[in-house]
Write a protein that holds these residues in place. Structure first.
Motif, mmCIF file in Angstrom:
data_model
loop_
_atom_site.group_PDB
_atom_site.id
_atom_site.type_symbol
_atom_site.label_atom_id
_atom_site.label_comp_id
_atom_site.label_asym_id
_atom_site.label_seq_id
_atom_site.Cartn_x
_atom_site.Cartn_y
_atom_site.Cartn_z
ATOM 1 N N THR A 8 70.465 26.252 28.155
ATOM 2 C CA THR A 8 71.816 25.785 27.832
ATOM 3 C C THR A 8 72.839 26.358 28.794
ATOM 4 O O THR A 8 73.787 25.673 29.204
ATOM 5 N N THR A 56 75.163 23.563 30.985
ATOM 6 C CA THR A 56 76.579 23.472 30.622
ATOM 7 C C THR A 56 77.505 23.995 31.713
ATOM 8 O O THR A 56 78.723 23.948 31.571
ATOM 9 N N SER A 109 72.718 16.787 26.202
ATOM 10 C CA SER A 109 73.510 17.460 25.170
ATOM 11 C C SER A 109 74.707 18.178 25.770
ATOM 12 O O SER A 109 75.588 18.646 25.050
ATOM 13 N N ARG A 110 74.776 18.248 27.115
ATOM 14 C CA ARG A 110 75.903 18.909 27.779
ATOM 15 C C ARG A 110 77.207 18.153 27.572
ATOM 16 O O ARG A 110 78.282 18.685 27.848
#
Length: 232
Positions: free
Chosen positions: A40, A44, A77-78
């Motif tokens: 993550t 991100t 999902s970023r």
């Protein structure tokens, strides 16, 4: 039908990026859930993500990274650009092939075609500068989409302009122009554009994969590059 037409004309398509299979190295890049390196904290942060891609290319002495068609990718999902509304199923299945490389890398038309439309899809993690070409082959009309380009490529572009086979018409954009991604090209073949202009989904819900994969056949039918990719 289009797949068969493209297969029968593989030899006529020009390279979309400068690539010589005899001298250049091509790295297969896996961004599916199988890649445990993609954390993550990397996805991100655009700078960290870009550094990760470049380090992979440097480590394998590869000119480009490639892959992604029909690949389920968690890194979308970023951005909420790929999320479903009110907790509905998100979009995670990739419909094009990505070619990862240096910003400024030239992009050539694989087949002659007309500029159908273009746009700056500026939302975070969207396409950024985007061009769609309309082609005809054996009487069959279809489209190719080029995402994550440089803004200069669309500043003076006109719809209806004819782009010759092998003509340099675009370049990999920097993150500020390409939707905040590491520099790369998203290349996609589309049969029915569904009245869209300068945009078409490059990622779909898994539950809608049959519809979208039928409408977006494997881009390597025109790229003809995946056979040269090394898995390291």
């Amino acid at each position: 039908m289009l797949e068969e037409i493209l297969k029968s004309h593989t030899a006529i398509f020009h390279r979309v990026v400068p690539f010589n299979e005899a001298t250049d190295k091509l790295l297969m890049m896996d961004f599916s859930g199988n890649n445990s390196e993609i954390s993550t904290s990397i996805i991100t942060d655009t700078e960290k993500f870009s550094n990760y891609v470049q380090q992979k290319l440097n480590a394998s002495n590869a000119n480009y990274g490639i892959g992604g068609y029909n690949e389920e990718r968690n890194f979308y999902s970023r951005s909420n650009n790929f999320d479903g509304k009110n907790g509905a199923e998100p979009r995670r299945l990739h419909l094009g092939i990505d070619i990862w490389g240096q910003a400024g890398t030239p992009v050539f038309a694989p087949h002659g075609g007309m500029v159908h439309s273009f746009a700056f899809n500026s939302a975070y993690a969207d396409y950024g500068a985007t061009i769609i070409l309309l082609h005809q082959l054996d009487g069959f009309a279809f489209y190719t989409l080029y995402g994550h380009l440089s803004l200069r490529d669309i500043e003076h572009l006109k719809e209806g302009k004819y782009i010759n086979r092998g003509e340099e018409f675009a370049h990999f954009g920097v993150p500020a122009e390409n939707g905040q991604w590491p520099p790369h090209l998203h290349f996609q073949i589309i049969i029915q554009l569904e009245w869209k202009r300068g945009d078409y989904p490059g990622v779909c819900k898994k539950s809608e994969s049959e519809k979208y994969l039928l409408n977006c056949p494997n881009p390597d039918l025109m790229l003809n590059m995946m056979q040269f990719a090394a898995i390291i």
